[in-house]
Design an enzyme around this catalytic site. Structure first.
Site, PDB file in Angstrom:
ATOM      1  N   ASP A   1       0.617  -1.312  -0.394  1.00  0.00           N
ATOM      2  CA  ASP A   1       0.076  -0.243  -0.552  1.00  0.00           C
ATOM      3  C   ASP A   1       0.886   1.529  -0.537  1.00  0.00           C
ATOM      4  OD1 ASP A   1      -1.995   1.609   0.255  1.00  0.00           O
ATOM      5  OD2 ASP A   1      -1.454   1.699   2.253  1.00  0.00           O
TER       6      ASP A   1
ATOM      7  N   GLU B   1      -0.907  -0.989  -5.744  1.00  0.00           N
ATOM      8  CA  GLU B   1      -2.486  -1.086  -6.371  1.00  0.00           C
ATOM      9  C   GLU B   1      -2.245  -0.039  -7.620  1.00  0.00           C
ATOM     10  OE1 GLU B   1      -6.417   0.809  -4.245  1.00  0.00           O
ATOM     11  OE2 GLU B   1      -4.324   1.018  -3.137  1.00  0.00           O
TER      12      GLU B   1
ATOM     13  N   CYS C   1     -17.885  -6.408  12.384  1.00  0.00           N
ATOM     14  CA  CYS C   1     -17.280  -7.198  13.526  1.00  0.00           C
ATOM     15  C   CYS C   1     -16.655  -6.296  14.318  1.00  0.00           C
ATOM     16  CB  CYS C   1     -16.013  -8.363  12.719  1.00  0.00           C
ATOM     17  SG  CYS C   1     -14.526  -7.477  11.748  1.00  0.00           S
TER      18      CYS C   1
ATOM     19  N   ASP D   1      -3.577   1.014   6.653  1.00  0.00           N
ATOM     20  CA  ASP D   1      -2.785   1.177   5.515  1.00  0.00           C
ATOM     21  C   ASP D   1      -1.802  -0.648   5.565  1.00  0.00           C
ATOM     22  OD1 ASP D   1      -2.279   3.464   4.755  1.00  0.00           O
ATOM     23  OD2 ASP D   1      -0.709   4.127   6.262  1.00  0.00           O
TER      24      ASP D   1
HETATM   25 ZN   LIG Z   1     -15.045  -6.554  10.091  1.00  0.00          ZN
END
Ligand SMILES: [Zn+2]
Length: 378
Positions: free
Chosen positions: A181, A265, A339, A346
């Site tokens: 990243d 990316e 969650c 990053d």
């Molecule tokens: Zn999650």
């Protein structure tokens, strides 16, 4: 395989003047035929034809532009060939290249020497410069010299890039893969937790550069002080870019040495280059370089670089549960809305890019696995 070696040149005043003629005349050829082809197309609907225009150069020397004889004729032809490439890129819809633009005398200058390039006794020998230009030969070239490109930066420093045909040994396989990243605060975060921080000296220089740039914008156009300040900015810019280049080279070399598949990316650096914030602009230049360097180093050393599409929501998806979170650009850490897991933005992004890249790699979306670089959009 082709490999480029870059050296600083130290021309005498006389040589510097002749180099200036080469830069200027090659720029003239480029702009002249760009203008002409636009008119020919608008008025007579005639398409671009490199060889037709090439045959006009000798006629120009005999009539209105006898001064073109002062420089290496192969360099003039090479300039036309560059324009030809710009047109081909523009017409190739896959590349989405912009229409060729006129070259300015104020930006970086360059010209190519397609043949007869030698280095002898610490001097670069090219046609029209047979006595040789002093060169800082800090490392040997390897392989047969094919061509050279000479350039002059905005602050007046000359360089030569020498293209050699060489055999490169592939690096041993490590069995490791990685996702990266790229960012502003941390230059690169790897999916295994390793980070490359922005170099501190670079940050200091960037601050100085931003300040110098602000001073420049306050000076009156056309004034002596403005010209002085412009040189100061150019010099600082040059320095920042040298340090950065050195740093990105070390980083990309580390990556190809340590990983077999590198997932990155595909940032839209072209679009972001027009960004007006300077710090951001410079980082974008670095990102573009990292991409370029990984591309050719993968190719040299038998590794693979995979570009994951720029629309892939790498920083929003929770790597563990797959929930797409709504986050703002400034959130370095956030809590997954599904969650409840605390996420380092990053690292999470690097892991997502890694997984997505490997998916592309294993499903064969990546065609040429050796040194492949592939864009993919979701
Ligand atoms: Zn999650």
């Amino acid at each position: 395989m082709l490999k480029a070696y870059k050296y600083r040149l130290f021309p005498t005043q006389e040589q510097s003047d002749l180099l200036a003629k080469h830069f200027g005349h090659c720029r003239f050829i480029y702009n002249h035929f760009l203008g002409k082809s636009i008119t020919e197309f608008k008025e007579n609907n005639r398409p671009w034809n490199r060889f037709e225009y090439q045959s006009e150069i000798p006629k120009m020397k005999k009539t209105n532009q006898p001064w073109l004889k002062e420089v290496n004729s192969l360099s003039l032809q090479a300039s036309l060939k560059n324009l030809d490439t710009s047109f081909k890129n523009f017409f190739n819809q896959k590349l989405k290249a912009k229409f060729p633009s006129f070259k300015s005398r104020r930006s970086k200058q360059s010209f190519s020497v397609p043949q007869n390039v030698r280095i002898e006794k610490g001097k670069l020998i090219i046609p029209k410069f047979l006595e040789g230009i002093r060169i800082c030969f800090h490392r040997r070239t390897s392989g047969k010299i094919r061509s050279a490109t000479l350039s002059r930066t905005a602050d007046g420093i000359h360089y030569v890039s020498i293209l050699c045909e060489t055999e490169i040994q592939a690096l041993p396989k490590t069995g490791k893969t990685v996702g990266i990243d790229l960012g502003l605060t941390t230059l690169a975060t790897l999916s295994d937790g390793l980070t490359f921080e922005n170099h501190r000296t670079i940050n200091e220089f960037e601050k100085k550069l931003a300040q110098a740039q602000r001073h420049l914008s306050r000076k009156t156009k056309g004034s002596n002080r403005r010209e002085k300040q412009r040189l100061k900015v150019a010099r600082l810019y040059h320095k920042v870019s040298n340090i950065r280049n050195d740093y990105t080279h070390k980083m990309t070399s580390y990556l190809v040495e340590n990983y077999d598949v590198i997932c990155l990316e595909d940032l839209n650096t072209q679009g972001m280059l027009r960004n007006h914030k300077l710090a951001k602009h410079i980082s974008n230049v670095a990102w573009g370089r990292i991409k370029e360097q990984l591309k050719y180093k993968s190719d040299w050393y038998g590794k693979t670089t995979i570009l994951v599409g720029r629309y892939f929501a790498s920083s929003k998806l929770d790597y563990e549960c797959g929930h797409k979170n709504e986050i703002s650009l400034s959130d370095r850490k956030f809590t997954c809305q599904s969650c409840g897991r605390m996420i380092d933005r990053d690292l999470n992004a690097a892991k997502n890019i890694h997984r997505e890249g490997l998916k592309l790699y294993s499903t064969g979306t990546v065609e040429n696995k050796r040194g492949a670089i592939v864009s993919h959009s979701l």
